[in-house]
Scaffold this motif. Structure first.
Motif, PDB file in Angstrom:
ATOM      1  N   ALA A   1      -7.478  13.048  14.291  1.00 34.77           N
ATOM      2  CA  ALA A   1      -8.860  12.204  15.157  1.00 34.77           C
ATOM      3  C   ALA A   1      -9.538  13.265  15.780  1.00 34.77           C
ATOM      4  O   ALA A   1      -9.229  14.441  16.016  1.00 34.77           O
ATOM      5  CB  ALA A   1      -7.779  11.460  16.162  1.00 34.77           C
ATOM      6  N   ASN A   2     -10.803  12.487  16.063  1.00 35.24           N
ATOM      7  CA  ASN A   2     -11.973  13.245  16.508  1.00 35.24           C
ATOM      8  C   ASN A   2     -11.333  13.963  17.930  1.00 35.24           C
ATOM      9  O   ASN A   2     -11.836  15.146  18.355  1.00 35.24           O
ATOM     10  CB  ASN A   2     -13.101  12.528  16.918  1.00 35.24           C
ATOM     11  CG  ASN A   2     -13.897  12.160  15.456  1.00 35.24           C
ATOM     12  OD1 ASN A   2     -13.592  12.794  14.530  1.00 35.24           O
ATOM     13  ND2 ASN A   2     -14.566  11.268  15.514  1.00 35.24           N
ATOM     14  N   ASP A   3     -10.660  13.259  18.809  1.00 35.81           N
ATOM     15  CA  ASP A   3     -10.408  13.479  19.910  1.00 35.81           C
ATOM     16  C   ASP A   3      -8.789  14.278  20.059  1.00 35.81           C
ATOM     17  O   ASP A   3      -8.481  14.594  21.075  1.00 35.81           O
ATOM     18  CB  ASP A   3     -10.214  12.467  21.084  1.00 35.81           C
ATOM     19  CG  ASP A   3      -9.411  11.451  20.812  1.00 35.81           C
ATOM     20  OD1 ASP A   3      -8.842  11.485  19.567  1.00 35.81           O
ATOM     21  OD2 ASP A   3      -9.371  10.631  21.684  1.00 35.81           O
ATOM     22  N   SER A   4      -8.399  14.664  19.051  1.00 37.73           N
ATOM     23  CA  SER A   4      -7.134  15.475  18.917  1.00 37.73           C
ATOM     24  C   SER A   4      -6.855  16.738  19.226  1.00 37.73           C
ATOM     25  O   SER A   4      -8.115  17.417  19.128  1.00 37.73           O
ATOM     26  CB  SER A   4      -6.537  15.199  17.397  1.00 37.73           C
ATOM     27  OG  SER A   4      -7.166  15.752  16.418  1.00 37.73           O
ATOM     28  N   ALA A   5      -6.042  17.239  19.641  1.00 35.31           N
ATOM     29  CA  ALA A   5      -5.735  18.907  19.759  1.00 35.31           C
ATOM     30  C   ALA A   5      -6.140  19.490  18.593  1.00 35.31           C
ATOM     31  O   ALA A   5      -6.833  20.494  18.643  1.00 35.31           O
ATOM     32  CB  ALA A   5      -4.388  19.051  20.400  1.00 35.31           C
TER      33      ALA A   5
ATOM     34  N   THR B   1      -7.970  18.767  16.059  1.00 34.47           N
ATOM     35  CA  THR B   1      -9.468  18.943  15.945  1.00 34.47           C
ATOM     36  C   THR B   1     -10.289  19.779  16.700  1.00 34.47           C
ATOM     37  O   THR B   1     -11.104  20.502  16.330  1.00 34.47           O
ATOM     38  CB  THR B   1     -10.290  17.570  15.937  1.00 34.47           C
ATOM     39  OG1 THR B   1      -9.889  16.562  14.902  1.00 34.47           O
ATOM     40  CG2 THR B   1     -11.663  17.454  15.885  1.00 34.47           C
ATOM     41  N   LYS B   2      -9.719  19.955  17.978  1.00 30.36           N
ATOM     42  CA  LYS B   2     -10.383  20.746  19.071  1.00 30.36           C
ATOM     43  C   LYS B   2     -10.067  22.289  18.492  1.00 30.36           C
ATOM     44  O   LYS B   2     -11.025  23.061  18.748  1.00 30.36           O
ATOM     45  CB  LYS B   2      -9.874  20.093  20.586  1.00 30.36           C
ATOM     46  CG  LYS B   2     -10.558  19.054  21.018  1.00 30.36           C
ATOM     47  CD  LYS B   2     -10.104  18.671  22.315  1.00 30.36           C
ATOM     48  CE  LYS B   2     -10.553  17.219  22.705  1.00 30.36           C
ATOM     49  NZ  LYS B   2      -9.811  17.016  24.006  1.00 30.36           N
TER      50      LYS B   2
ATOM     51  N   ARG C   1     -13.932  10.610   8.433  1.00 32.62           N
ATOM     52  CA  ARG C   1     -14.030  11.676   9.285  1.00 32.62           C
ATOM     53  C   ARG C   1     -15.327  12.544   9.801  1.00 32.62           C
ATOM     54  O   ARG C   1     -16.169  12.881   8.829  1.00 32.62           O
ATOM     55  CB  ARG C   1     -13.057  12.847   8.821  1.00 32.62           C
ATOM     56  CG  ARG C   1     -12.637  13.941  10.182  1.00 32.62           C
ATOM     57  CD  ARG C   1     -11.629  15.033   9.637  1.00 32.62           C
ATOM     58  NE  ARG C   1     -11.180  15.702  10.665  1.00 32.62           N
ATOM     59  CZ  ARG C   1     -10.400  16.793  10.713  1.00 32.62           C
ATOM     60  NH1 ARG C   1     -10.167  17.407   9.540  1.00 32.62           N
ATOM     61  NH2 ARG C   1     -10.030  17.594  11.745  1.00 32.62           N
ATOM     62  N   THR C   2     -15.665  12.543  10.980  1.00 36.17           N
ATOM     63  CA  THR C   2     -17.025  13.047  11.496  1.00 36.17           C
ATOM     64  C   THR C   2     -16.971  14.506  11.195  1.00 36.17           C
ATOM     65  O   THR C   2     -16.196  15.245  11.667  1.00 36.17           O
ATOM     66  CB  THR C   2     -17.118  12.648  13.135  1.00 36.17           C
ATOM     67  OG1 THR C   2     -16.919  11.378  13.261  1.00 36.17           O
ATOM     68  CG2 THR C   2     -18.489  13.073  13.499  1.00 36.17           C
TER      69      THR C   2
ATOM     70  N   LEU D   1     -20.165  16.050  15.252  1.00 34.50           N
ATOM     71  CA  LEU D   1     -19.057  15.607  16.115  1.00 34.50           C
ATOM     72  C   LEU D   1     -19.515  16.638  17.392  1.00 34.50           C
ATOM     73  O   LEU D   1     -19.652  16.019  18.812  1.00 34.50           O
ATOM     74  CB  LEU D   1     -17.595  15.986  15.758  1.00 34.50           C
ATOM     75  CG  LEU D   1     -16.727  15.674  16.988  1.00 34.50           C
ATOM     76  CD1 LEU D   1     -16.574  14.073  17.318  1.00 34.50           C
ATOM     77  CD2 LEU D   1     -15.194  16.061  16.398  1.00 34.50           C
ATOM     78  N   TYR D   2     -19.991  17.753  17.113  1.00 32.87           N
ATOM     79  CA  TYR D   2     -20.393  18.721  18.169  1.00 32.87           C
ATOM     80  C   TYR D   2     -21.789  19.205  18.073  1.00 32.87           C
ATOM     81  O   TYR D   2     -22.081  20.549  17.426  1.00 32.87           O
ATOM     82  CB  TYR D   2     -19.550  19.860  18.546  1.00 32.87           C
ATOM     83  CG  TYR D   2     -18.240  19.207  19.095  1.00 32.87           C
ATOM     84  CD1 TYR D   2     -17.987  19.400  20.508  1.00 32.87           C
ATOM     85  CD2 TYR D   2     -16.901  19.047  18.194  1.00 32.87           C
ATOM     86  CE1 TYR D   2     -16.853  18.927  20.999  1.00 32.87           C
ATOM     87  CE2 TYR D   2     -15.917  18.619  18.861  1.00 32.87           C
ATOM     88  CZ  TYR D   2     -15.818  18.529  20.326  1.00 32.87           C
ATOM     89  OH  TYR D   2     -14.641  18.180  20.936  1.00 32.87           O
TER      90      TYR D   2
ATOM     91  N   TYR E   1     -13.813  21.171   8.576  1.00 29.45           N
ATOM     92  CA  TYR E   1     -12.778  21.848   9.202  1.00 29.45           C
ATOM     93  C   TYR E   1     -11.810  22.333   8.154  1.00 29.45           C
ATOM     94  O   TYR E   1     -11.698  22.101   6.893  1.00 29.45           O
ATOM     95  CB  TYR E   1     -11.983  20.440   9.975  1.00 29.45           C
ATOM     96  CG  TYR E   1     -12.717  19.698  10.762  1.00 29.45           C
ATOM     97  CD1 TYR E   1     -13.084  20.016  12.111  1.00 29.45           C
ATOM     98  CD2 TYR E   1     -13.336  18.431  10.228  1.00 29.45           C
ATOM     99  CE1 TYR E   1     -13.617  19.004  12.813  1.00 29.45           C
ATOM    100  CE2 TYR E   1     -14.174  17.838  11.044  1.00 29.45           C
ATOM    101  CZ  TYR E   1     -14.262  18.165  12.468  1.00 29.45           C
ATOM    102  OH  TYR E   1     -15.140  17.252  13.117  1.00 29.45           O
TER     103      TYR E   1
END
Length: 236
Positions: free
Chosen positions: A48-52, A54-55, A128-129, A134-135, A195
């Motif tokens: 997910a976009n806000d997942s650890a 992805t970060k 998926r973005t 996304l950033y 990614y």
């Protein structure tokens, strides 16, 4: 003035007549599609976009962004083109060129179209973005941008697929070909457009597609003809 107008009209008509066959040219037919190779059932969903995860992957991309060299960027840009002839350096033969290999080129046109037929529907499901969307203030891609779904990587899929097929034609160069196929995919991360998990999924997708189409009669027939033409041209 009338003569000039007539001349321009005739010239325009001629241009359209010459252009029409090019515009009417059909794309190569894929060897399979998403109905037979359903990546939504094969692959896990993307992080997910806000997942650890992805970060963490964004952190990898940003590290690469500040350490990549101009040479790395140039290579990533060149690999944006989805063509078997990006493997020229590992084939290492001046005869490895489209004008020398009509059957081989037509065969790989179908291989490339197969990737899109399988991957695009999965991208549309997951959506998926991409990192730069996304950033946008942080990620600065070095390759042409895309707004399609990021997962799985289509470039990595087709690079892996092309590598597997080409390695089967030139088993003497298998290791170098597959190393180049892996780099082809990873250059999408270097370019800031994907990614790492997109790349991993693309490699699985490429291998899965290859395993599937190798069972098809039309693939076998065209593969044999393309392989024979290639090895003859290369003097192998």
């Amino acid at each position: 003035m009338r003569n000039l107008s007539t001349f321009v009209s005739l010239g325009l008509a001629a241009a359209i007549a010459f252009a029409s066959p090019v515009l009417a040219e059909e794309k190569a037919a894929p060897f399979t599609d998403a109905k037979e190779v359903n990546l939504v059932n094969l692959l896990p969903p993307p992080p997910a976009n806000d997942s650890a995860k992805t970060k963490q992957e964004i952190g990898q991309i940003l590290t690469i962004q500040v350490t990549r060299t101009p040479e790395m960027e140039a290579r990533a840009k060149a690999d944006a083109e989805e063509t078997i002839f990006r493997f020229a350096e590992v084939v290492d033969n001046p005869k490895f060129a489209k004008e020398n290999l009509p059957k081989f080129s037509a065969f790989f046109d179908r291989v490339v179209e197969t990737e899109a037929a399988v991957v695009d529907p999965a991208k549309d499901v997951w959506k998926r973005t991409r990192p730069h969307l996304l950033y946008p203030d942080l990620v600065k891609p070095a390759v042409p941008l895309s707004k399609s779904g990021s997962y799985p990587s289509g470039h990595t899929t087709v690079g892996t697929l092309m590598g597997v097929v080409l390695a089967n034609m030139l088993p003497e160069k298998r290791d170098a070909i597959m190393a180049r196929a892996w780099e082809f995919g990873w250059n999408r991360v270097i370019g800031g457009i994907h990614y790492p998990s997109d790349i991993e999924a693309g490699r699985i997708s490429g291998i899965s597609i290859a395993q599937t189409i190798m069972q098809h009669d039309d693939y076998k027939t065209e593969f044999d003809a393309a392989k024979a033409e290639l090895r003859s041209a290369l003097g192998m």
